[in-house]
Write an enzyme that holds these catalytic residues in place. Sequence first.
Site, short mmCIF file in Angstrom:
data_model
loop_
_atom_site.label_atom_id
_atom_site.label_comp_id
_atom_site.label_asym_id
_atom_site.label_seq_id
_atom_site.Cartn_x
_atom_site.Cartn_y
_atom_site.Cartn_z
N ASP A 1 -14.07 -13.89 3.11
CA ASP A 1 -15.20 -13.30 3.86
C ASP A 1 -16.41 -14.20 3.61
OD1 ASP A 1 -17.10 -11.75 5.05
OD2 ASP A 1 -17.06 -10.16 3.56
N THR B 1 -19.61 -17.05 4.57
CA THR B 1 -20.66 -17.40 5.52
C THR B 1 -20.12 -18.49 6.46
OG1 THR B 1 -21.45 -18.66 3.63
CG2 THR B 1 -22.76 -16.80 4.25
N1 SAM Z 1 -19.26 -11.26 7.18
C1 SAM Z 1 -20.23 -12.29 7.01
C2 SAM Z 1 -20.25 -13.28 8.15
O1 SAM Z 1 -19.19 -13.64 8.71
O2 SAM Z 1 -21.34 -13.70 8.49
C3 SAM Z 1 -20.14 -12.91 5.68
C4 SAM Z 1 -20.57 -11.91 4.66
S1 SAM Z 1 -20.74 -12.33 3.02
C5 SAM Z 1 -22.43 -11.92 2.78
C6 SAM Z 1 -20.62 -14.05 2.84
C7 SAM Z 1 -20.82 -14.49 1.39
O3 SAM Z 1 -20.07 -15.67 1.11
C8 SAM Z 1 -22.27 -14.80 1.01
O4 SAM Z 1 -22.76 -13.79 0.19
C9 SAM Z 1 -22.17 -16.15 0.27
O5 SAM Z 1 -22.98 -16.21 -0.88
C10 SAM Z 1 -20.69 -16.21 -0.05
N2 SAM Z 1 -20.17 -17.56 -0.29
C11 SAM Z 1 -20.44 -18.69 0.42
N3 SAM Z 1 -19.79 -19.73 -0.12
C12 SAM Z 1 -19.08 -19.25 -1.19
C13 SAM Z 1 -18.21 -19.84 -2.14
N4 SAM Z 1 -17.93 -21.14 -2.13
N5 SAM Z 1 -17.65 -19.03 -3.08
C14 SAM Z 1 -17.92 -17.70 -3.11
N6 SAM Z 1 -18.75 -17.09 -2.24
C15 SAM Z 1 -19.32 -17.85 -1.30
#
Ligand code: SAM
Length: 278
Positions: free
Chosen positions: A158, A160
Amino acid sequence: MAEMELWFTEQQTPDLGFTCKITKTIYTAKTQYQELAILETKQFGRMLVLDGAVQTTIADEFCYHELISHVPLFTHPNPKKVAVIGGGDGGVIREILKHDEVEKAYLIEIDREVIEASKKYLPEISCALDDERAEVIITDGIKFVSENKNMFDVIIVDSTDPVGPAVGLFQDSFYKAVFECLKEDGLFVAQTESPFYDQDLIKNVFHAVKSIFPITRLYLGFIPTYPSGLWSFTLGSKRYDPLEVDISRIKRIDTKYYNPELHKALFALPTFVQEIIK
Ligand code: SAM
């Protein structure tokens, strides 16, 4: 004097914006990884924005969170250990924990501040993060997946959009590590953007997953606040095929988008989407 109106625009493509009226800026922060905002919108209720891109809103979060969770969890016959990569708002964890057979759901999120802001300002979405079956691990999902082998029944990516820390979550080497991190009959799903605007990404991810997993499927859903509304998910599986699921055995759970009748229908692709993954 007329009251001043405030509007937020996400620039979804270089030539297109998505604009909605803001009644209040609830919270903003510059975290170690991204710019974060929680906005109160007139149309969708509270909204989580990261680096200018809408992540989720109270009004339409169910579409995305149910689709990315229940399709893989009802494809695996006995998902006990599940990991979410990203997903700091907690919506996917909330959906996973609707499955009684899940013993433990891990949230692997790089940015602690997304979790903290979601707990404080989006309780409807983050409500299951303190459940005793949930465990939050603050680390880079790429590192976590490459350091753990044969561990999960289901992994849900899930993320970004593929910018900043999420770039590596869309690369071949990550899908290879996901394969190793899954048990011998495990499966995973990743959100893979819009079939209107991100055709190259969908094609590349689909072929990368197909070169690693015996079963690869693409499915679609409708998410009003995401670019174009039409959204794709790519599923890679070692053994279980979502199209072979006996839908009469799918348990009814409390959902607003997903239902057993939709399970296979989500994989029926419009011709232009079939072309993308050919
Ligand atoms: N449903 C959403 C969308 O498609 O826009 C995404 C929601 S969620 C908030 C996405 C999360 O992924 C963010 O909080 C971000 O910090 C996290 N994220 C990005 N890269 C990451 C990584 N390499 N490892 C773990 N989390 C990560």
